[in-house]
Scaffold this motif. Structure first.
Motif, PDB file in Angstrom:
ATOM      1  N   ARG A  22       0.910  -1.273   0.101  1.00 21.81           N
ATOM      2  CA  ARG A  22       0.078  -0.018   0.012  1.00 21.81           C
ATOM      3  C   ARG A  22       0.920   1.346  -0.105  1.00 21.81           C
ATOM      4  O   ARG A  22       0.498   2.309   0.109  1.00 21.81           O
ATOM      5  CB  ARG A  22      -1.000  -0.042   1.251  1.00 21.81           C
ATOM      6  CG  ARG A  22      -1.974  -0.976   0.854  1.00 21.81           C
ATOM      7  CD  ARG A  22      -3.024  -0.952   2.135  1.00 21.81           C
ATOM      8  NE  ARG A  22      -3.731  -2.069   2.342  1.00 21.81           N
ATOM      9  CZ  ARG A  22      -3.398  -3.222   2.987  1.00 21.81           C
ATOM     10  NH1 ARG A  22      -2.141  -3.503   3.653  1.00 21.81           N
ATOM     11  NH2 ARG A  22      -4.238  -4.344   2.931  1.00 21.81           N
ATOM     12  N   ARG A  78       4.429   3.484  -1.886  1.00 25.14           N
ATOM     13  CA  ARG A  78       4.764   3.581  -3.488  1.00 25.14           C
ATOM     14  C   ARG A  78       6.163   4.116  -3.352  1.00 25.14           C
ATOM     15  O   ARG A  78       6.562   4.936  -2.301  1.00 25.14           O
ATOM     16  CB  ARG A  78       3.961   4.647  -4.101  1.00 25.14           C
ATOM     17  CG  ARG A  78       2.400   4.207  -4.472  1.00 25.14           C
ATOM     18  CD  ARG A  78       2.470   2.971  -5.264  1.00 25.14           C
ATOM     19  NE  ARG A  78       1.026   2.580  -5.356  1.00 25.14           N
ATOM     20  CZ  ARG A  78       0.431   1.773  -4.489  1.00 25.14           C
ATOM     21  NH1 ARG A  78       0.763   1.322  -3.644  1.00 25.14           N
ATOM     22  NH2 ARG A  78      -1.116   1.589  -4.942  1.00 25.14           N
ATOM     23  N   PRO A 108       0.266   6.637  -1.761  1.00 26.47           N
ATOM     24  CA  PRO A 108      -0.093   7.014  -3.205  1.00 26.47           C
ATOM     25  C   PRO A 108      -0.575   8.397  -3.281  1.00 26.47           C
ATOM     26  O   PRO A 108      -0.295   9.284  -4.067  1.00 26.47           O
ATOM     27  CB  PRO A 108      -1.290   6.157  -3.575  1.00 26.47           C
ATOM     28  CG  PRO A 108      -1.130   4.779  -2.897  1.00 26.47           C
ATOM     29  CD  PRO A 108      -0.510   5.445  -1.587  1.00 26.47           C
ATOM     30  N   GLU A 109      -1.467   8.970  -2.242  1.00 27.27           N
ATOM     31  CA  GLU A 109      -1.896  10.340  -2.055  1.00 27.27           C
ATOM     32  C   GLU A 109      -0.743  11.252  -1.901  1.00 27.27           C
ATOM     33  O   GLU A 109      -0.783  12.235  -2.481  1.00 27.27           O
ATOM     34  CB  GLU A 109      -2.805  10.596  -1.097  1.00 27.27           C
ATOM     35  CG  GLU A 109      -4.128   9.471  -1.314  1.00 27.27           C
ATOM     36  CD  GLU A 109      -4.075   8.093  -0.696  1.00 27.27           C
ATOM     37  OE1 GLU A 109      -5.125   7.450  -0.576  1.00 27.27           O
ATOM     38  OE2 GLU A 109      -2.687   7.747  -0.235  1.00 27.27           O
ATOM     39  N   GLU A 133       1.010  11.855  -5.319  1.00 29.07           N
ATOM     40  CA  GLU A 133       0.307  13.020  -5.868  1.00 29.07           C
ATOM     41  C   GLU A 133       0.698  14.348  -5.420  1.00 29.07           C
ATOM     42  O   GLU A 133       0.995  15.327  -6.308  1.00 29.07           O
ATOM     43  CB  GLU A 133      -1.099  12.744  -5.810  1.00 29.07           C
ATOM     44  CG  GLU A 133      -1.668  11.458  -6.549  1.00 29.07           C
ATOM     45  CD  GLU A 133      -3.019  11.383  -6.102  1.00 29.07           C
ATOM     46  OE1 GLU A 133      -3.805  11.862  -5.463  1.00 29.07           O
ATOM     47  OE2 GLU A 133      -3.631  10.055  -6.607  1.00 29.07           O
TER      48      GLU A 133
END
Length: 180
Positions: free
Chosen positions: A31, A33, A111-112, A115
């Motif tokens: 979960r 990255r 992941p957020e 970004e």
């Protein structure tokens, strides 16, 4: 793989060199990255970042609402997976000195967060601050500074007192005197 001619002796260093090629994906937690972020010598703590270090990431941008330059703590306590091609399991003795320099660091993020970092890198400048390996705390209120923060001096006075109370500086070579 490495070339061996018939009759050549096998050396442990040949096997170590074969292991020097790593698979970074195996070091990423589920979960999470890995994200490579560009660094310059000054933004990367003078080249002192190493795999397994923990960093805070500060972004500096032009605020679109006020057109003012702003510095913001984006992320805290982020794990550095690799510096360039060197990870925490790399045998750096097998890598020539010239290949140990790096222009990016790979970070383990959500992941957020990836970004946010991609947008931040495209919108402004990122700077890393290195943490003590035992300092895992995060601040609830993330930092934000503007040019007004710098010019007013009020925050500087408060932070100077906080730094004085937080960071011990020992001067001299004599032991402190004790009273009877």
């Amino acid at each position: 793989q490495f070339a061996v001619a018939a009759g050549d002796p096998l050396q442990w260093s040949q096997f170590d060199a074969a292991r020097a090629v790593e698979h970074l994906a195996s070091r990423i937690m589920k979960r999470a990255r890995a994200l490579a972020v560009d660094v310059r010598n000054t933004s990367g703590v003078g080249g002192w970042l190493r795999p397994n270090d923990h960093v805070d990431i500060i972004g500096s941008f032009k605020d679109p609402a006020t057109n003012e330059q702003v510095a913001v703590t984006l992320l805290q306590n982020v794990n550095v997976l690799a510096t360039g091609k060197v990870s925490g399991t790399t045998n750096v003795n097998l890598i020539p000195e010239s290949q140990r320099a790096y222009s990016n660091v790979s970070l383990m993020v959500l992941p957020e967060e990836a970004e946010l970092l991609v947008l931040a890198q495209e919108s402004g400048n990122l700077t890393f601050t290195l943490r003590n390996e035992d300092d895992l705390d995060v601040l609830e209120e993330r930092g934000r500074a503007t040019i007004n923060t710098l010019l007013s001096g009020e925050r500087t006075k408060l932070l100077q007192m906080k730094r004085f109370n937080t960071i011990q500086v020992i001067r001299g070579t004599q032991a402190p005197k004790t009273s009877p």
